[in-house]
Write an enzyme that holds these catalytic residues in place. Structure first.
Site, short mmCIF file in Angstrom:
data_model
loop_
_atom_site.label_atom_id
_atom_site.label_comp_id
_atom_site.label_asym_id
_atom_site.label_seq_id
_atom_site.Cartn_x
_atom_site.Cartn_y
_atom_site.Cartn_z
N ASN A 149 39.61 44.31 37.87
CA ASN A 149 40.64 43.54 38.57
C ASN A 149 41.70 43.12 37.55
O ASN A 149 41.40 42.33 36.64
CB ASN A 149 39.97 42.32 39.23
CG ASN A 149 40.93 41.44 39.97
OD1 ASN A 149 42.15 41.54 39.80
ND2 ASN A 149 40.40 40.55 40.78
N HIS B 160 44.73 45.29 46.73
CA HIS B 160 44.39 44.63 45.46
C HIS B 160 43.00 45.11 45.06
O HIS B 160 42.08 45.17 45.87
CB HIS B 160 44.41 43.12 45.66
CG HIS B 160 43.91 42.36 44.48
ND1 HIS B 160 44.28 42.68 43.19
CD2 HIS B 160 43.05 41.30 44.37
CE1 HIS B 160 43.68 41.85 42.35
NE2 HIS B 160 42.92 41.02 43.04
N CYS C 10 46.75 36.86 42.10
CA CYS C 10 46.61 38.32 42.32
C CYS C 10 47.58 38.84 43.38
O CYS C 10 47.79 40.05 43.48
CB CYS C 10 45.18 38.66 42.71
SG CYS C 10 43.99 38.12 41.49
O1 UT7 Z 1 41.45 38.67 42.61
C1 UT7 Z 1 40.56 37.81 43.23
C2 UT7 Z 1 39.46 37.58 42.28
N1 UT7 Z 1 38.15 37.44 42.72
C3 UT7 Z 1 37.43 38.24 43.56
O2 UT7 Z 1 37.90 39.11 44.21
C4 UT7 Z 1 35.97 37.93 43.62
C5 UT7 Z 1 35.39 38.12 44.99
N2 UT7 Z 1 33.96 38.01 44.90
C6 UT7 Z 1 33.18 39.02 44.45
O3 UT7 Z 1 33.67 40.08 44.11
C7 UT7 Z 1 31.68 38.82 44.43
O4 UT7 Z 1 31.38 37.59 45.06
C8 UT7 Z 1 31.09 38.85 43.01
C9 UT7 Z 1 31.14 40.25 42.45
C10 UT7 Z 1 31.84 37.88 42.10
C11 UT7 Z 1 29.62 38.42 43.05
O5 UT7 Z 1 28.89 39.25 43.94
P1 UT7 Z 1 27.94 38.61 45.03
O6 UT7 Z 1 27.30 39.72 45.74
O7 UT7 Z 1 28.79 37.65 45.83
O8 UT7 Z 1 26.87 37.87 44.16
P2 UT7 Z 1 26.52 36.32 44.10
O9 UT7 Z 1 27.63 35.54 43.48
O10 UT7 Z 1 26.02 35.90 45.45
O11 UT7 Z 1 25.31 36.35 43.09
C12 UT7 Z 1 24.07 37.02 43.39
C13 UT7 Z 1 23.17 36.90 42.18
C14 UT7 Z 1 23.05 35.49 41.64
O12 UT7 Z 1 21.74 35.30 41.24
P3 UT7 Z 1 20.70 34.50 42.17
O13 UT7 Z 1 21.29 33.14 42.35
O14 UT7 Z 1 20.63 35.28 43.46
O15 UT7 Z 1 19.43 34.53 41.37
C15 UT7 Z 1 23.95 35.50 40.43
O16 UT7 Z 1 23.55 34.57 39.45
O17 UT7 Z 1 23.68 37.70 41.10
C16 UT7 Z 1 23.77 36.91 39.92
N3 UT7 Z 1 24.87 37.39 39.10
C17 UT7 Z 1 24.75 38.39 38.23
N4 UT7 Z 1 23.69 39.14 37.87
C18 UT7 Z 1 23.90 40.11 36.96
C19 UT7 Z 1 26.15 36.95 39.09
N5 UT7 Z 1 26.87 37.67 38.20
C20 UT7 Z 1 26.01 38.56 37.67
C21 UT7 Z 1 26.17 39.57 36.70
N6 UT7 Z 1 25.10 40.32 36.38
N7 UT7 Z 1 27.35 39.83 36.09
#
Ligand code: UT7
Length: 308
Positions: A266, A236, A115
């Protein structure tokens, strides 16, 4: 180390595919909800390339940038494309763009820095122009991420989209462009693409906030400017919460950031040049822009340069 070059951006362009994939569409594909996606990321919809390849999108963005400039296509003597989703290992996307534009004499190659690729490519192009060997560089970020997304993995498929942004730069004694690009090799597993994108989202999030803050502070320091000297920050476009967190901790008004991730998600190396193009088309006056990105690798970087 500070990297100063005398170049400016003379035009920008973009291309995004017509097909829109909304959060509502994704609700039918994986266990997710519009509410979760909007509150955790800020993304509402993204574009998906059906027929277009990363090369096609790079070419269309290049045509837009050329059309916005007073240049003839044969004035371009350097093409660098930042992409991780080209159709072939070789020839590069840039080689194909050269062919499609029918440019006879030029150097063309791709840069892979995930990215952060566009900011890397811009620094490489600026250096080659500064050397005096090249006059006009076409610097493009183009990605067809839908090709490397697993649409059964809700952790990744909701985040990304397709598109391309292009920029033309040239030497200018009166303009100063600063670059800061870095990478670290001890986190190579946090964000990878073999067949599909795999990511440790939380780890990338924490890394992103940290390096974006540091990159903004570093480039302002190198340029001996304050945030008040900057007209716009083009970050970004990965997650609204990342941008909000950076803005809050550096006490920068969120309005200073150009944000379009709600529309495109993204788009990896294309995200900064697409946002830059949208900003440039809305603001025709000469502007001081600060670019800041991060991505797999890990890679990260920033730049301050002038447009128009
Ligand atoms: O260009 C670089 C590319 N990457 C990035 O910039 C990614 C950077 N990271 C992020 O943007 C965030 O970490 C995410 C958007 C990917 C995830 O958000 P988060 O607040 O960090 O959530 P998490 O990974 O801690 O997940 C929280 C919960 C989990 O459930 P449990 O374990 O708490 O029961 C996940 O399984 O949300 C769940 N979850 C979802 N629920 C509904 C993960 N993806 C989804 C989804 N819909 N799409």
């Amino acid at each position: 180390m500070m990297h100063l070059t005398q170049i400016k951006i003379i035009s920008t362009g973009k291309y995004v595919p017509k097909k829109i994939l909304t959060n509502g569409d994704l609700e039918k594909m994986v266990e997710t909800s519009n509410e979760w996606i909007v509150s955790r990321t800020g993304i509402k919809e993204r574009r998906i390339a059906e027929k277009e390849s990363a090369t096609d999108m790079a070419y269309f963005a290049a045509l837009d940038a050329l059309g916005q400039s007073k240049l003839n296509k044969n004035d371009i003597d350097l093409i660098i494309v930042a992409s991780i989703t080209g159709e072939q290992m070789t020839p590069s996307v840039a080689n194909h763009v050269q062919k499609m534009l029918n440019i006879k004499h030029c150097m063309s190659f791709d840069v892979n820095a995930a990215c952060t690729g566009y900011v890397y490519a811009l620094e490489v192009a600026a250096s080659l122009i500064q050397s005096g060997s090249y006059k006009h560089a076409l610097v493009i970020g183009s990605e067809k991420l839908s090709n490397v997304l697993d649409y059964t993995d809700r952790n990744t498929c909701i985040l990304f989209g397709d598109g391309a942004g292009a920029t033309i730069i040239q030497k200018s004694e009166n303009h100063q462009a600063y670059f800061y690009n870095q990478s670290k090799g001890d986190e190579t597993d946090a964000l990878t693409v073999k067949k599909y994108i795999k990511m440790d989202g939380r780890k990338v999030f924490l890394f992103a906030v940290d390096v974006m803050k540091k990159s903004i502070v570093k480039i302002l320091d190198d340029a001996q400017l304050t945030i008040d000297d900057i007209d716009v920050i083009i970050p970004h476009q990965a997650n609204l919460r990342i941008i909000q967190s950076v803005a809050k901790s550096l006490q920068i008004d969120l309005d200073k950031f150009e944000i379009n991730l709600q529309n495109y998600g993204n788009t990896s190396a294309a995200s900064i040049p697409i946002a830059l193009d949208e900003y440039a088309k809305k603001n025709k006056q000469a502007k001081n822009v600060l670019l800041v990105g991060f991505g797999g690798g890990f890679t990260w970087g920033s730049a301050i340069l002038q447009i128009n």
